[in-house]
Motif scaffolding. Structure first.
Motif, PDB file in Angstrom:
ATOM      1  N   VAL A  36       0.583   5.173  -6.580  1.00 38.28           N
ATOM      2  CA  VAL A  36       0.100   6.131  -6.967  1.00 38.28           C
ATOM      3  C   VAL A  36      -0.280   5.504  -8.685  1.00 38.28           C
ATOM      4  CG1 VAL A  36      -0.790   7.846  -5.831  1.00 38.28           C
ATOM      5  CG2 VAL A  36       1.118   7.945  -6.405  1.00 38.28           C
ATOM      6  N   GLY A  37      -0.577   5.631  -8.957  1.00 35.22           N
ATOM      7  CA  GLY A  37      -0.935   5.023 -10.210  1.00 35.22           C
ATOM      8  C   GLY A  37      -0.632   6.348 -11.406  1.00 35.22           C
ATOM      9  N   GLN A  38      -0.223   7.419 -11.300  1.00 31.32           N
ATOM     10  CA  GLN A  38       0.163   8.326 -12.253  1.00 31.32           C
ATOM     11  C   GLN A  38       1.450   8.927 -12.466  1.00 31.32           C
ATOM     12  OE1 GLN A  38      -2.432  11.718 -11.140  1.00 31.32           O
ATOM     13  NE2 GLN A  38      -1.842  11.925  -8.876  1.00 31.32           N
ATOM     14  N   SER A  98     -10.445   7.503 -19.900  1.00 26.72           N
ATOM     15  CA  SER A  98     -10.973   5.284 -21.244  1.00 26.72           C
ATOM     16  C   SER A  98     -11.385   5.316 -20.212  1.00 26.72           C
ATOM     17  CB  SER A  98      -9.052   5.280 -20.607  1.00 26.72           C
ATOM     18  OG  SER A  98      -9.197   4.791 -19.959  1.00 26.72           O
ATOM     19  N   SER A  99     -11.483   5.643 -18.693  1.00 25.79           N
ATOM     20  CA  SER A  99     -12.438   6.331 -18.090  1.00 25.79           C
ATOM     21  C   SER A  99     -14.619   5.955 -18.826  1.00 25.79           C
ATOM     22  CB  SER A  99     -13.364   6.262 -16.550  1.00 25.79           C
ATOM     23  OG  SER A  99     -11.768   6.017 -15.867  1.00 25.79           O
ATOM     24  N   GLY A 100     -14.289   6.798 -19.151  1.00 21.13           N
ATOM     25  CA  GLY A 100     -15.241   7.808 -19.410  1.00 21.13           C
ATOM     26  C   GLY A 100     -15.596   6.121 -21.023  1.00 21.13           C
ATOM     27  N   GLY A 101     -14.519   5.560 -21.854  1.00 21.21           N
ATOM     28  CA  GLY A 101     -14.294   4.721 -22.445  1.00 21.21           C
ATOM     29  C   GLY A 101     -14.465   3.928 -22.592  1.00 21.21           C
ATOM     30  N   PHE A 102     -14.529   3.322 -21.117  1.00 19.67           N
ATOM     31  CA  PHE A 102     -15.354   2.302 -21.050  1.00 19.67           C
ATOM     32  C   PHE A 102     -17.058   2.538 -21.127  1.00 19.67           C
ATOM     33  CE2 PHE A 102     -11.163   1.853 -17.565  1.00 19.67           C
ATOM     34  CZ  PHE A 102     -10.525   1.127 -19.039  1.00 19.67           C
ATOM     35  N   LEU A 103     -17.358   2.915 -20.073  1.00 20.90           N
ATOM     36  CA  LEU A 103     -18.579   3.355 -19.842  1.00 20.90           C
ATOM     37  C   LEU A 103     -19.655   3.287 -21.082  1.00 20.90           C
ATOM     38  CD1 LEU A 103     -18.850   6.326 -17.750  1.00 20.90           C
ATOM     39  CD2 LEU A 103     -20.205   3.864 -16.885  1.00 20.90           C
ATOM     40  N   SER A 125     -11.431  -1.055 -11.727  1.00 17.24           N
ATOM     41  CA  SER A 125     -12.762  -0.303 -12.474  1.00 17.24           C
ATOM     42  C   SER A 125     -13.439  -1.040 -13.131  1.00 17.24           C
ATOM     43  CB  SER A 125     -12.100   1.061 -12.429  1.00 17.24           C
ATOM     44  OG  SER A 125     -11.898   1.622 -11.726  1.00 17.24           O
ATOM     45  N   TYR A 126     -13.090  -2.365 -13.754  1.00 23.96           N
ATOM     46  CA  TYR A 126     -13.771  -2.379 -15.073  1.00 23.96           C
ATOM     47  C   TYR A 126     -15.054  -3.663 -14.213  1.00 23.96           C
ATOM     48  CZ  TYR A 126      -8.771  -2.989 -17.592  1.00 23.96           C
ATOM     49  OH  TYR A 126      -7.899  -2.808 -18.155  1.00 23.96           O
ATOM     50  N   ARG A 127     -14.549  -4.196 -13.573  1.00 27.63           N
ATOM     51  CA  ARG A 127     -15.499  -5.100 -12.467  1.00 27.63           C
ATOM     52  C   ARG A 127     -16.547  -3.907 -12.352  1.00 27.63           C
ATOM     53  NH1 ARG A 127     -11.862  -6.968  -9.005  1.00 27.63           N
ATOM     54  NH2 ARG A 127     -10.763  -8.503 -10.262  1.00 27.63           N
ATOM     55  N   SER A 197      -9.785  -4.060 -26.045  1.00 27.55           N
ATOM     56  CA  SER A 197      -8.313  -4.095 -25.436  1.00 27.55           C
ATOM     57  C   SER A 197      -7.713  -2.943 -24.868  1.00 27.55           C
ATOM     58  CB  SER A 197      -7.302  -4.512 -26.893  1.00 27.55           C
ATOM     59  OG  SER A 197      -6.682  -4.393 -26.548  1.00 27.55           O
ATOM     60  N   ASP A 198      -7.966  -2.665 -23.786  1.00 28.51           N
ATOM     61  CA  ASP A 198      -7.361  -1.426 -22.935  1.00 28.51           C
ATOM     62  C   ASP A 198      -5.744  -1.371 -22.937  1.00 28.51           C
ATOM     63  OD1 ASP A 198      -6.459   0.462 -21.283  1.00 28.51           O
ATOM     64  OD2 ASP A 198      -7.979  -0.629 -19.660  1.00 28.51           O
ATOM     65  N   GLU A 199      -5.632  -0.180 -23.559  1.00 30.22           N
ATOM     66  CA  GLU A 199      -4.398  -0.261 -24.051  1.00 30.22           C
ATOM     67  C   GLU A 199      -3.290   1.428 -23.804  1.00 30.22           C
ATOM     68  OE1 GLU A 199      -4.183  -0.749 -28.960  1.00 30.22           O
ATOM     69  OE2 GLU A 199      -4.832  -2.555 -28.556  1.00 30.22           O
ATOM     70  N   ILE A 200      -4.052   1.209 -22.538  1.00 30.57           N
ATOM     71  CA  ILE A 200      -3.327   2.589 -21.901  1.00 30.57           C
ATOM     72  C   ILE A 200      -2.347   2.696 -21.144  1.00 30.57           C
ATOM     73  CG2 ILE A 200      -4.467   1.725 -19.889  1.00 30.57           C
ATOM     74  CD1 ILE A 200      -5.374   4.823 -19.046  1.00 30.57           C
ATOM     75  N   TYR A 201      -1.546   1.636 -21.574  1.00 25.59           N
ATOM     76  CA  TYR A 201      -0.063   2.220 -21.008  1.00 25.59           C
ATOM     77  C   TYR A 201       0.656   1.226 -22.269  1.00 25.59           C
ATOM     78  CZ  TYR A 201      -1.423   1.802 -16.206  1.00 25.59           C
ATOM     79  OH  TYR A 201      -2.352   2.131 -15.194  1.00 25.59           O
ATOM     80  N   ASN A 224      -8.037   4.241 -25.491  1.00 25.99           N
ATOM     81  CA  ASN A 224      -6.786   4.351 -24.757  1.00 25.99           C
ATOM     82  C   ASN A 224      -7.125   6.067 -24.081  1.00 25.99           C
ATOM     83  OD1 ASN A 224      -3.597   5.058 -24.982  1.00 25.99           O
ATOM     84  ND2 ASN A 224      -3.201   3.964 -26.556  1.00 25.99           N
ATOM     85  N   SER A 225      -5.911   6.038 -23.392  1.00 24.23           N
ATOM     86  CA  SER A 225      -6.179   7.418 -22.712  1.00 24.23           C
ATOM     87  C   SER A 225      -4.905   8.622 -23.008  1.00 24.23           C
ATOM     88  CB  SER A 225      -6.126   7.536 -21.027  1.00 24.23           C
ATOM     89  OG  SER A 225      -5.914   8.201 -20.932  1.00 24.23           O
ATOM     90  N   PHE A 226      -4.612   9.627 -22.538  1.00 22.04           N
ATOM     91  CA  PHE A 226      -4.110  10.733 -22.437  1.00 22.04           C
ATOM     92  C   PHE A 226      -2.925  11.172 -21.218  1.00 22.04           C
ATOM     93  CE2 PHE A 226      -5.853  12.142 -26.515  1.00 22.04           C
ATOM     94  CZ  PHE A 226      -4.930  11.997 -27.763  1.00 22.04           C
ATOM     95  N   SER A 227      -3.616  10.007 -20.163  1.00 22.04           N
ATOM     96  CA  SER A 227      -3.362   9.654 -19.295  1.00 22.04           C
ATOM     97  C   SER A 227      -2.023   9.787 -18.477  1.00 22.04           C
ATOM     98  CB  SER A 227      -4.054   8.756 -18.040  1.00 22.04           C
ATOM     99  OG  SER A 227      -5.333   9.495 -17.873  1.00 22.04           O
ATOM    100  N   LYS A 228      -1.042   8.001 -19.156  1.00 26.32           N
ATOM    101  CA  LYS A 228       0.177   8.077 -18.796  1.00 26.32           C
ATOM    102  C   LYS A 228       0.965   7.862 -19.781  1.00 26.32           C
ATOM    103  CE  LYS A 228      -3.085   5.863 -16.033  1.00 26.32           C
ATOM    104  NZ  LYS A 228      -2.692   5.162 -14.843  1.00 26.32           N
ATOM    105  N   TYR A 229       1.118   7.525 -20.989  1.00 22.83           N
ATOM    106  CA  TYR A 229       2.282   8.397 -21.866  1.00 22.83           C
ATOM    107  C   TYR A 229       2.482   9.777 -21.721  1.00 22.83           C
ATOM    108  CZ  TYR A 229       5.846   8.418 -25.452  1.00 22.83           C
ATOM    109  OH  TYR A 229       6.645   8.878 -26.135  1.00 22.83           O
TER     110      TYR A 229
HETATM  111  C1  LIG Z   1      -5.641  -0.604 -16.884  1.00 29.45           C
HETATM  112  C2  LIG Z   1      -6.550   1.062 -16.328  1.00 29.45           C
HETATM  113  N1  LIG Z   1      -7.084   1.420 -18.109  1.00 29.45           N
HETATM  114  C3  LIG Z   1      -8.057   2.643 -17.582  1.00 29.45           C
HETATM  115  C4  LIG Z   1      -7.647   3.445 -16.409  1.00 29.45           C
HETATM  116  C5  LIG Z   1      -8.190   4.801 -16.272  1.00 29.45           C
HETATM  117  O1  LIG Z   1      -7.040   5.943 -16.586  1.00 29.45           O
HETATM  118  P1  LIG Z   1      -8.450   7.293 -17.196  1.00 29.45           P
HETATM  119  O2  LIG Z   1      -7.245   8.408 -16.851  1.00 29.45           O
HETATM  120  O3  LIG Z   1      -7.271   6.997 -18.519  1.00 29.45           O
HETATM  121  O4  LIG Z   1      -9.589   6.874 -17.437  1.00 29.45           O
HETATM  122  C6  LIG Z   1      -6.563   3.354 -15.390  1.00 29.45           C
HETATM  123  C7  LIG Z   1      -5.565   4.183 -14.349  1.00 29.45           C
HETATM  124  O5  LIG Z   1      -4.742   3.496 -13.789  1.00 29.45           O
HETATM  125  C8  LIG Z   1      -5.565   1.900 -15.957  1.00 29.45           C
HETATM  126  O6  LIG Z   1      -4.624   1.295 -14.710  1.00 29.45           O
END
Ligand SMILES: Cc1ncc(COP(=O)(O)O)c(C=O)c1O
Length: 387
Positions: A36-38, A98-103, A125-127, A197-201, A224-229
């Motif tokens: 899991v990536g969370q 950040s998923s909403g950010g991609f859209l 998910s980018y692809r 630039s995806d700076e989520i990490y 960026n996102s509040f999901s990770k840090y």
């Molecule tokens: C590189 C990267 N970008 C974006 C996301 C999506 O994150 P979010 O929860 O902000 O939509 C992830 C989720 O694992 C990710 O690894």
């Protein structure tokens, strides 16, 4: 009923692994989750307390589409604190993750059929989102000598309308330094491609501070996102920083696509930004876990790994062990009781010989997982020696 061709996106294989792990648990087995990536931790305490208070004070209705002004200002301040970048809060857009950010980004920047470069391996998910929007993802196969990050030469003559990078990256955890990020920005802008630039990490770095594209240019989209840090995956809240002249475009799309990011999550996110002690304590756990992984994985037999500068993943080349990462991951789950992710999600071409290990969980789990992997690999070696 007929489906659109755009909707033919691939499944997320890691979800299949999670389901298999879940079934094993239902059947009474104890599984260590390295797929899991969370974060294993929840939102910081200050965040949930602030939300509880806000819920008592009144209804949480829609916010304006760009997000709570106080949150946008606080995020702008973060850029001063973290990178010494003076950021106009008007450029910050709050998004549903950040998923909403991609859209929003892909819709704001590209027309159907436009080609957008993404590093392989990279976040799957980018692809898939690009495909779902009628855009053309262009995989840029990366090299170990470039830390599995794209380099400027990779995009020459590619006729791209956009280039998307992630640093630290998923699945590798590798980062782009100032020079390599700068070269990519120049190369992209040189061919008229928008730089994303995806700076989520960011915030999850162990050796050097991650570089934000905003240190190098204002002509980019940062996601960026509040999901990770900030440890708030399920709250679905993130942000973008866009050039001043793009704010209105993004605002119009956001109004129509989402109305706003969840109000409750925005309140919690604002408070989370002042929970530095708790967030740093989480980071200390990842730092310990990373050291254990860098020591334990090679000892178990997974020696060929990318140097993980940040995030909470280790990406291993297992071509000496298998040609079918999916079957190998299934075998590891079944025999070792450790769930890991096959690389196919991240790199459709080469992912059949790679695995991703996540170390986002508690240290005791990481220790146990590494021991199980060591025993599994030792038994596997013993069996292949006999044969
Ligand atoms: C590189 C990267 N970008 C974006 C996301 C999506 O994150 P979010 O929860 O902000 O939509 C992830 C989720 O694992 C990710 O690894």
């Amino acid at each position: 009923m007929r489906n659109s061709t755009r909707s033919g996106v691939d499944p997320f294989i890691v979800m299949d692994v999670m389901e298999a792990a879940c079934k094993a648990e239902e059947a009474g087995r104890h599984i260590i989750h390295m797929e899991v990536g969370q974060p294993g931790t929840g939102a910081p305490k200050g965040a949930t307390e602030a939300l509880a208070k806000a819920m008592e004070q009144g209804p949480l209705g829609y916010t304006v589409a760009l997000g709570l002004p106080a949150l946008r200002q606080r995020i702008a301040r973060l850029y001063g604190d973290w990178y010494d970048v003076d950021l106009n809060p008007d450029r910050v857009v709050i998004t549903p993750g950040s998923s909403g950010g991609f859209l929003l980004t892909f819709t704001a920047l590209f027309d159907s059929g436009d080609r957008v470069g993404i590093g392989a391996p990279g976040y799957p998910s980018y692809r898939q989102i690009l495909k779902a929007l009628g855009l053309v993802p262009v995989d840029l196969p990366t090299a170990p000598e470039n830390r599995l990050q794209p380099v400027a030469e990779d995009i020459q003559g590619m006729d791209l309308k956009g280039l998307m990078v992630a640093s630290p990256a998923n699945p590798t955890g590798t980062m782009l330094d100032h020079a390599s990020m700068g070269a990519l920005i120049d190369a992209a802008q040189g061919q008229g491609a928008s730089f994303i630039s995806d700076e989520i990490y960011h915030g999850l770095e162990y050796e050097a501070k991650a570089v934000t594209a905003l240190e190098l240019t204002d002509e980019c989209y940062v996601i960026n996102s509040f999901s990770k840090y900030f440890s708030m995956t399920g709250w679905r809240v993130g942000w973008m920083v866009v050039p001043e002249d793009q704010v209105r475009v993004v605002e119009r799309i956001a109004q129509n696509m989402f109305i706003c990011a969840p109000h409750a999550s925005q309140v919690a996110a604002l408070a989370a930004m002042d929970c530095e002690d708790e967030l740093q304590a989480n980071l200390d756990v990842y730092r310990r876990n990373r050291a254990l992984m860098l020591d334990g994985l090679p000892k178990a037999g997974f020696a060929n790994i990318a140097p993980p500068d940040g995030a909470f993943y280790v990406y291993a080349d297992v071509s000496d062990l298998t040609n079918d990462s999916r079957a190998f991951a299934a075998e590891i789950l079944e025999k070792a009781g450790v769930a890991v992710t096959p690389g196919l999600d991240f790199d459709p071409q080469r992912g059949h010989t790679t695995l991703r290990f996540s170390y986002a969980r508690a240290t005791a789990d990481i220790e146990e997982g590494l021991e199980r992997l060591r025993l599994f690999m030792a038994q596997r070696d013993a069996i292949s020696e006999k044969a």
